[in-house]
Design an enzyme around this catalytic site. Structure first.
Site, PDB file in Angstrom:
ATOM      1  N   CYS A  95       2.661 -54.936 -28.458  1.00  0.00           N
ATOM      2  CA  CYS A  95       3.764 -55.402 -29.299  1.00  0.00           C
ATOM      3  C   CYS A  95       5.035 -55.560 -28.464  1.00  0.00           C
ATOM      4  O   CYS A  95       5.309 -54.776 -27.560  1.00  0.00           O
ATOM      5  CB  CYS A  95       3.967 -54.464 -30.488  1.00  0.00           C
ATOM      6  SG  CYS A  95       5.374 -53.385 -30.416  1.00  0.00           S
ATOM      7  N   GLU A  96       5.771 -56.596 -28.770  1.00  0.00           N
ATOM      8  CA  GLU A  96       6.966 -56.914 -27.991  1.00  0.00           C
ATOM      9  C   GLU A  96       8.146 -55.998 -28.307  1.00  0.00           C
ATOM     10  O   GLU A  96       9.147 -56.016 -27.595  1.00  0.00           O
ATOM     11  CB  GLU A  96       7.364 -58.370 -28.231  1.00  0.00           C
ATOM     12  CG  GLU A  96       7.733 -58.684 -29.665  1.00  0.00           C
ATOM     13  CD  GLU A  96       7.942 -60.170 -29.919  1.00  0.00           C
ATOM     14  OE1 GLU A  96       8.631 -60.492 -30.894  1.00  0.00           O
ATOM     15  OE2 GLU A  96       7.428 -60.992 -29.150  1.00  0.00           O
ATOM     16  N   HIS A  97       8.042 -55.189 -29.358  1.00  0.00           N
ATOM     17  CA  HIS A  97       9.151 -54.325 -29.747  1.00  0.00           C
ATOM     18  C   HIS A  97       9.136 -52.977 -29.028  1.00  0.00           C
ATOM     19  O   HIS A  97      10.192 -52.445 -28.694  1.00  0.00           O
ATOM     20  CB  HIS A  97       9.132 -54.092 -31.268  1.00  0.00           C
ATOM     21  CG  HIS A  97       9.295 -55.342 -32.055  1.00  0.00           C
ATOM     22  ND1 HIS A  97       8.685 -55.556 -33.263  1.00  0.00           N
ATOM     23  CD2 HIS A  97       9.999 -56.473 -31.787  1.00  0.00           C
ATOM     24  CE1 HIS A  97       9.000 -56.753 -33.727  1.00  0.00           C
ATOM     25  NE2 HIS A  97       9.797 -57.326 -32.851  1.00  0.00           N
ATOM     26  N   HIS A  98       7.936 -52.414 -28.794  1.00  0.00           N
ATOM     27  CA  HIS A  98       7.846 -51.088 -28.181  1.00  0.00           C
ATOM     28  C   HIS A  98       6.948 -51.060 -26.949  1.00  0.00           C
ATOM     29  O   HIS A  98       6.766 -49.999 -26.353  1.00  0.00           O
ATOM     30  CB  HIS A  98       7.317 -50.071 -29.201  1.00  0.00           C
ATOM     31  CG  HIS A  98       8.146 -49.959 -30.431  1.00  0.00           C
ATOM     32  ND1 HIS A  98       7.874 -50.664 -31.588  1.00  0.00           N
ATOM     33  CD2 HIS A  98       9.266 -49.232 -30.700  1.00  0.00           C
ATOM     34  CE1 HIS A  98       8.771 -50.383 -32.505  1.00  0.00           C
ATOM     35  NE2 HIS A  98       9.624 -49.523 -31.999  1.00  0.00           N
ATOM     36  N   GLN A 136       1.907 -59.779 -33.936  1.00  0.00           N
ATOM     37  CA  GLN A 136       0.586 -60.266 -34.340  1.00  0.00           C
ATOM     38  C   GLN A 136       0.646 -61.655 -34.968  1.00  0.00           C
ATOM     39  O   GLN A 136      -0.279 -62.457 -34.825  1.00  0.00           O
ATOM     40  CB  GLN A 136      -0.047 -59.268 -35.309  1.00  0.00           C
ATOM     41  CG  GLN A 136      -1.506 -59.560 -35.633  1.00  0.00           C
ATOM     42  CD  GLN A 136      -2.158 -58.454 -36.424  1.00  0.00           C
ATOM     43  OE1 GLN A 136      -1.947 -57.267 -36.143  1.00  0.00           O
ATOM     44  NE2 GLN A 136      -2.929 -58.788 -37.429  1.00  0.00           N
ATOM     45  N   HIS A 164      -1.701 -51.004 -34.963  1.00  0.00           N
ATOM     46  CA  HIS A 164      -0.571 -51.007 -34.036  1.00  0.00           C
ATOM     47  C   HIS A 164      -0.187 -49.587 -33.665  1.00  0.00           C
ATOM     48  O   HIS A 164       0.187 -48.779 -34.530  1.00  0.00           O
ATOM     49  CB  HIS A 164       0.619 -51.731 -34.675  1.00  0.00           C
ATOM     50  CG  HIS A 164       0.403 -53.202 -34.839  1.00  0.00           C
ATOM     51  ND1 HIS A 164       1.150 -54.144 -34.166  1.00  0.00           N
ATOM     52  CD2 HIS A 164      -0.485 -53.904 -35.584  1.00  0.00           C
ATOM     53  CE1 HIS A 164       0.733 -55.357 -34.499  1.00  0.00           C
ATOM     54  NE2 HIS A 164      -0.256 -55.227 -35.357  1.00  0.00           N
ATOM     55  N   CYS A 166       2.395 -48.593 -32.166  1.00  0.00           N
ATOM     56  CA  CYS A 166       3.812 -48.302 -32.423  1.00  0.00           C
ATOM     57  C   CYS A 166       3.992 -47.748 -33.841  1.00  0.00           C
ATOM     58  O   CYS A 166       5.021 -47.149 -34.157  1.00  0.00           O
ATOM     59  CB  CYS A 166       4.668 -49.545 -32.222  1.00  0.00           C
ATOM     60  SG  CYS A 166       4.221 -50.940 -33.262  1.00  0.00           S
TER      61      CYS A 166
END
Length: 204
Positions: A95-98, A136, A164, A166
């Site tokens: 995931c690009e956030h975490h 996703q 996920h 995260c």
């Protein structure tokens, strides 16, 4: 009167110049120290190298071309006019956030137009896009857009079902929740019965 140098402007989705391997190693050492440990202790001394090598594998999708995988097509399908479906394609992404992994399965179908492609190439397309930083929804869109663009099929259907990390290992800590994303184009979008048949076949 001095002025502050302007920051470089990046076009959306344009990657900056890739840092050197040594810069990447130093970044990992910095994160280890920030976490509260000593990057020079014996157990962690080779960790930066292992992490950078792992990143090279996890994110090698940036150096791969999905279009090239789909470029070799076949036109003789001897009258076949139903969907081609691949089930249970492994998805290993981040995931690009975490930068945390999300793991699951992808289910891909298309209705051939004038061209078909080797089924292993469809699995490879999923793998290429999975090995990037993203959410996703983006992964689902990228898979379907590549197939649409290069095969010009009568329709495409994609379902991704993933857990996920995260969400399971931090934050809300819900360990048994998965995320499902779907997208349909062409005949799959216009014919609910066809979309429903795909979903039944995909999930078994």
């Amino acid at each position: 009167m001095s002025s502050t140098p302007a920051k470089p402007v990046l076009v959306a989705n344009e990657a900056p110049q890739r840092p050197s391997r040594e810069q990447a190693l130093e970044a990992v050492r910095t994160l280890i120290a920030w976490a509260g440990d000593n990057p020079d202790r014996p157990g962690l001394l080779d960790t930066p190298k292992r992490v950078v090598d792992a990143y090279g594998e996890w994110f090698d999708g940036y150096d791969a071309d999905a279009g090239k995988e789909l470029s070799r097509t076949f036109e003789d399908v001897t009258g076949y006019d139903d969907m081609v479906i691949l089930r249970d394609i492994e998805v290993e992404s981040h995931c690009e956030h975490h930068l945390a992994p999300f793991l699951g399965k992808a289910y891909v179908a298309y209705l051939p137009g004038e061209k078909v492609v080797g089924i292993s190439k469809l699995a490879r397309v999923v793998e290429i896009f999975a090995r990037r930083l993203q959410n996703q929804e983006t992964l689902t869109n990228d898979i379907i857009d590549a197939i649409e663009s290069h095969l010009q099929p009568k329709g495409v259907a994609v379902l991704v079902d993933a857990a996920h990390q995260c969400m399971t290992t931090r934050g809300v800590h819900h360990r048994h929740v998965s995320t499902i994303t779907t997208r349909f184009t062409g005949a799959f979008k216009n014919d609910p019965a066809l979309a429903e048949r795909f979903l039944k076949l995909a999930r078994g």
